[in-house]
Scaffold this motif. Structure first.
Motif, PDB file in Angstrom:
ATOM      1  N   LEU A  80       0.836  -1.194   0.000  1.00  0.00           N
ATOM      2  CA  LEU A  80       0.000   0.000   0.000  1.00  0.00           C
ATOM      3  C   LEU A  80       0.873   1.248   0.000  1.00  0.00           C
ATOM      4  O   LEU A  80       1.973   1.247   0.568  1.00  0.00           O
ATOM      5  CB  LEU A  80      -0.912   0.014   1.231  1.00  0.00           C
ATOM      6  CG  LEU A  80      -1.983  -1.072   1.306  1.00  0.00           C
ATOM      7  CD1 LEU A  80      -2.675  -1.027   2.656  1.00  0.00           C
ATOM      8  CD2 LEU A  80      -2.993  -0.911   0.181  1.00  0.00           C
ATOM      9  N   PRO A  81       0.431   2.342  -0.606  1.00  0.00           N
ATOM     10  CA  PRO A  81       1.215   3.584  -0.545  1.00  0.00           C
ATOM     11  C   PRO A  81       1.204   4.166   0.859  1.00  0.00           C
ATOM     12  O   PRO A  81       0.312   3.875   1.665  1.00  0.00           O
ATOM     13  CB  PRO A  81       0.491   4.498  -1.539  1.00  0.00           C
ATOM     14  CG  PRO A  81      -0.896   3.980  -1.610  1.00  0.00           C
ATOM     15  CD  PRO A  81      -0.803   2.502  -1.394  1.00  0.00           C
ATOM     16  N   ALA A  82       2.200   4.967   1.146  1.00  0.00           N
ATOM     17  CA  ALA A  82       2.253   5.644   2.443  1.00  0.00           C
ATOM     18  C   ALA A  82       1.023   6.522   2.621  1.00  0.00           C
ATOM     19  O   ALA A  82       0.483   7.080   1.660  1.00  0.00           O
ATOM     20  CB  ALA A  82       3.524   6.480   2.532  1.00  0.00           C
ATOM     21  N   ALA A  83       0.566   6.676   3.870  1.00  0.00           N
ATOM     22  CA  ALA A  83      -0.698   7.365   4.154  1.00  0.00           C
ATOM     23  C   ALA A  83      -0.695   8.810   3.687  1.00  0.00           C
ATOM     24  O   ALA A  83      -1.757   9.379   3.401  1.00  0.00           O
ATOM     25  CB  ALA A  83      -1.003   7.287   5.648  1.00  0.00           C
ATOM     26  N   ARG A  84       0.511   9.441   3.609  1.00  0.00           N
ATOM     27  CA  ARG A  84       0.537  10.862   3.245  1.00  0.00           C
ATOM     28  C   ARG A  84       0.013  11.109   1.824  1.00  0.00           C
ATOM     29  O   ARG A  84      -0.544  12.176   1.547  1.00  0.00           O
ATOM     30  CB  ARG A  84       1.947  11.411   3.389  1.00  0.00           C
ATOM     31  CG  ARG A  84       2.974  10.811   2.449  1.00  0.00           C
ATOM     32  CD  ARG A  84       4.361  11.431   2.639  1.00  0.00           C
ATOM     33  NE  ARG A  84       5.350  10.864   1.734  1.00  0.00           N
ATOM     34  CZ  ARG A  84       6.038   9.770   1.960  1.00  0.00           C
ATOM     35  NH1 ARG A  84       5.841   9.088   3.110  1.00  0.00           N
ATOM     36  NH2 ARG A  84       6.932   9.334   1.089  1.00  0.00           N
TER      37      ARG A  84
END
Length: 869
Positions: A726-730
């Protein structure tokens, strides 16, 4: 034979206050109306026509051509199967013929013919002069016609699809179908489905907003109810097929493995998407035919339809149940027992509302004095055949029985009893019934008896033996069989029946040509029907739009024909010198405003040709010419949109001489009469309603793609699957913030248009530019986050579903760029104002939808793994 007395109708009187207009009309009004609605002169210029009568006849003629072509392919199939071990067709050719027959019948005849008949008949039934988007109807037809002809011609070049009309993977994957055959089906049929959706939007808005004053929903013709239900079904069913074809074409073009099990895909996913469209389509085909029968039976029996409200409820119930039946076709696909039981119960339950309609028709015929004419014969044949098809439908809804006959000729027989009995026979009845509207002449009754006899006998001889073949074990989709299997006799009988049926169809067309070659005569009301399409009129439809006070207005008010022809009802003149009709409220049909309609032009034809060129050239990998075609299509659409939403020629126009009961007196200024505004805005605008429906279609396509992501995620042992991340939350947080900011700016831009003024226009331009910057940056942030996380759509199906959703969001960013640019152009040109804000309203609605779609993508990708853990 006495005339019907369905209601306690009253005689029209000179002092009758329910008439909107009772004063003599000024001379020259009818001539001006005729000039405004003159069709283009010359046969080749008829191509540029947009009014429903010309486009509707083109539409019906093309759909019937597809019926004949598909029938010829069916004869080739039956000739191949007439005797065992036949070599008339090779296996490969047979697969192409079989696939083309099913695809043409389902996609190029069945759905187009019901929309074609609706385009031709509905404005007359609703007492309107035309549907609210004539150019959209013309575009839908020409897109369908060009695409249909091109699709059929593939069979002569060896590139016709050969994977069956259902196109199941992995048979249609690149490994098993490496040529262009499957691509022609995927891009061609997907394109034609877009045409069908365009037609559905036109019909829904037309039914809701162009009914005559007084025609409340309770007084609306059954056929209009049927088409309203069907239009809503198309909006929610067809997008699933469009999404499925997009995914399968991306798999073939980009090697994204949505349906390849070895890389995390699932071929059953295609079945879910296809049959979520496919089973509602059966009722999308049947319900319009049922609506036509519900209109013809009362006229032929000369008595009102028994159980009118029950029939309306039954139509809605069939539409509702149809979406619970898609796994009816997947009983042997390995679904859970609970899911199978639910679908089996729904499959049995749908027989109840269908039965209600059958009993209503039988009761009406029993109560009335039936005219035993050609339409009656075809209706009786329809009742016999459709009931048999319904009984076998109940049989295959029982899971153990379905396991025995699945993929056998029993299912082929059931399908044809339902579709030909439930749709083709009513369509032929309707052609005989409404043919006098075309040139004033009915078709031959003597010829009709031969046509019906050959078709009815031929059909049953052709398809009833297939039940026996299926029970004896003959599988469907086989091109040959051994002589010692016991199938020889029944296949030979079925082939004789098919050619007998074809002879009946040929007789029909011979009589049709003979009838149309004769001179025109005034259109009367040969069936003494009670509905508005039998009002006298010219190219403009009706001389004045009638005030309606019952379900059968021509029965309850016998003088209505003369009153309307004399211009004593609504909108008798053309207030602008152009084409106009009334827009009324959706529930109670109170007049809202006068809608100015466009005249004929070439833009819809050019847009349709460009769209067809884009899809067809893309299929054969001619990318640059394909995009040129796409640009031409977009330019033509923008050209006709630029002419839309014109400045009102007057703030208010007089539409009647006196105020009928039930209308607000505030709509009648001191000088008397009834005055209405020209054009509407906001939620009263027909453009607003069309945009809402378009966004529902859009959302359903996206929901189908999201379903693919959820389905494949649930099939994975872990989510994300090995190798994915998953991509980083930012990144999703930044994208969400930018999307919300863009929507806020778009909303402020919309408010600035409402306020008006030059300074507000400059503010609008700045706000729209900033809003687009926000949405473009949001999409870029989302895409960059996934790329940094290692998104590899070729490696895993899970990644491919995310890439497809991101690609769909990127497509919408491009759409917003065009819509924002179009709105800005109208602002710079002075065509955007508080009373001319349709472009801004549509752009803002699309903006908020794109924001919501982006938020759903981020939430789905980020939170689904947490839920699954």
């Amino acid at each position: 034979m006495k005339h019907p007395e369905p209601h306690a109708g009253r005689e029209a009187r000179d002092d009758d206050d329910t008439l909107p207009s009772r004063l003599p009309r000024p001379p020259g009004e009818e001539e001006a109306l005729e000039r405004a609605w003159l069709p283009p002169r010359g046969w080749w210029r008829k191509v540029s026509a947009v009014n429903n009568t010309i486009v509707g006849l083109f539409y019906i003629g093309t759909a019937m051509l597809m019926f004949v072509l598909a029938g010829l392919l069916a004869l080739a199939i039956r000739a191949q199967l007439a005797v065992p071990e036949n070599t008339l067709l090779s296996a490969g050719t047979y697969n192409q013929v079989f696939t083309m027959h099913g695809s043409i019948m389902m996609f190029l005849f069945a759905v187009p013919i019901v929309e074609a008949v609706a385009v031709y008949l509905l404005p007359g039934m609703l007492g309107a002069r035309d549907l609210p988007f004539p150019r959209l109807s013309a575009y839908a037809f020409w897109a369908y016609a060009i695409g249909a002809v091109a699709f059929f011609l593939t069979i002569f070049f060896g590139v016709a699809p050969d994977g069956g009309w259902f196109m199941y993977p992995p048979l249609t994957s690149m490994e098993h179908s490496p040529g262009l055959n499957a691509d022609f089906w995927l891009l061609g049929i997907g394109f034609i489905e877009i045409s069908a959706i365009a037609g559905a939007i036109e019909l829904i808005v037309g039914i809701l907003l162009t009914r005559p004053p007084g025609m409340t929903l309770a007084r609306m013709p059954i056929y209009a109810w049927a088409m309203l239900v069907v239009g809503v079904m198309i909006v929610f069913a067809f997008p699933a097929l469009i999404a499925g074809t997009m995914l399968l074409e991306m798999e073939r073009a980009f090697d994204w493995p949505f349906f390849l099990a070895e890389r995390g895909g699932d071929p059953v996913l295609w079945q879910h998407l296809f049959w979520f469209f496919g089973h509602p389509e059966v009722y999308i085909i049947f319900l319009p035919a049922a609506g036509l029968v519900s209109m013809m039976v009362p006229a032929l029996a000369r008595t009102p339809l028994v159980g009118h409200r029950a029939v309306v409820v039954a139509l809605v119930a069939v539409g509702f149940f149809s979406f619970a039946l898609w796994a009816h076709h997947m009983f042997s696909a390995g679904l859970s027992p609970l899911a199978l039981s639910f679908v089996s119960a729904a499959s049995l339950a749908v027989a109840i509302p269908s039965g209600i309609q059958v009993f209503a028709w039988i009761a009406t015929l029993w109560r009335g004095e039936v005219q035993m004419k050609a339409p009656t014969l075809f209706i009786l044949g329809f009742l016999f055949i459709f009931v048999l098809g319904g009984l076998t439908g109940v049989m295959v809804a029982v899971i153990p029985f379905d396991w025995q006959v699945h993929d056998s000729y029993f299912v082929v027989a059931h399908l044809h009893y339902v579709l030909i009995g439930g749709m083709v026979f009513p369509i032929f009845a309707a052609l005989y019934f409404w043919m006098p509207l075309v040139k004033g002449r009915p078709m031959s009754e003597g010829f009709a008896r031969w046509v019906f006899g050959l078709m009815f006998v031929g059909f049953n001889v052709a398809f009833f033996p297939m039940h026996i073949l299926g029970l004896e074990g003959m599988p469907r989709r086989v091109y040959s069989y051994d002589a010692d299997l016991g199938w020889n006799l029944w296949n030979a009988v079925a082939t004789v029946g098919a050619f007998t049926f074809a002879a009946g169809v040929a007789c029909f067309f011979l009589d049709l040509v003979r009838t149309q070659r004769r001179s025109s005569q005034p259109v009367g009301n040969p069936w003494q029907a009670g509905t508005l399409e039998w009002l006298k009129g010219g190219n403009y439809g009706v001389r004045s739009i009638p005030q309606v006070d019952s379900r059968e207005p021509l029965w309850s008010r016998p003088s209505l024909v003369e009153e309307v022809a004399a211009g004593r009802h609504w909108l008798p003149p053309t207030t602008s010198g152009g084409r106009e009709t009334l827009v009324t409220s959706p529930l109670d049909a109170q007049p809202w405003y006068v809608l100015r309609l466009p005249g004929y032009g070439w833009a819809p034809v050019i847009a349709a040709a460009g769209t067809a060129a884009f899809f067809l050239l893309l299929t054969v990998k001619l990318v640059i010419p394909a995009f040129v075609g796409g640009v031409v299509a977009i330019a033509a659409v923008l050209h006709w949109m630029w002419q839309s939403d014109p400045a009102p020629h007057a703030p208010l126009v007089r539409v009647a001489d006196r105020v009928p009961p039930g209308m607000s007196a505030g709509q009648a200024p001191q000088q008397g009469g009834v005055w209405l505004p020209v054009g509407g805005s906001g939620r009263r605008s027909h453009v607003w309603w069309a945009m809402v429906i378009l966004l529902l279609v859009d959302a359903t396509i996206f929901a189908s793609m999201a379903f693919a992501h959820v389905h494949l995620s649930m099939r994975s042992e872990v989510c994300p699957p090995p190798g994915a991340a998953l991509p980083a939350a930012r990144w999703p947080l930044a994208a969400a913030g930018l999307l919300l900011a863009g929507s806020l700016l778009a909303a402020l831009a919309r408010r600035s248009v409402h306020a008006g003024g030059a300074r507000r226009q400059r503010l609008l331009q700045l706000l729209l530019a900033a809003a687009f910057g926000c949405v473009a940056l949001a999409w870029g942030a989302d895409l960059l986050g996934h790329l940094q996380a290692g998104l590899e759509p070729r490696a895993r199906a899970w990644d491919a579903t995310i890439a497809s959703m991101l690609g769909y969001q990127g497509f919408h960013v491009g759409v917003l760029l065009m819509m924002a640019g179009f709105t800005l152009a109208r602002s710079f040109a002075g065509r955007l104002a508080p009373d001319r804000r349709a472009a801004m309203d549509a752009t803002a609605m699309m903006w908020h939808y794109v924001t919501l779609q982006g938020l759903v993508i981020a939430a789905l990708v980020q939170f689904l793994p947490l839920v699954m853990d």
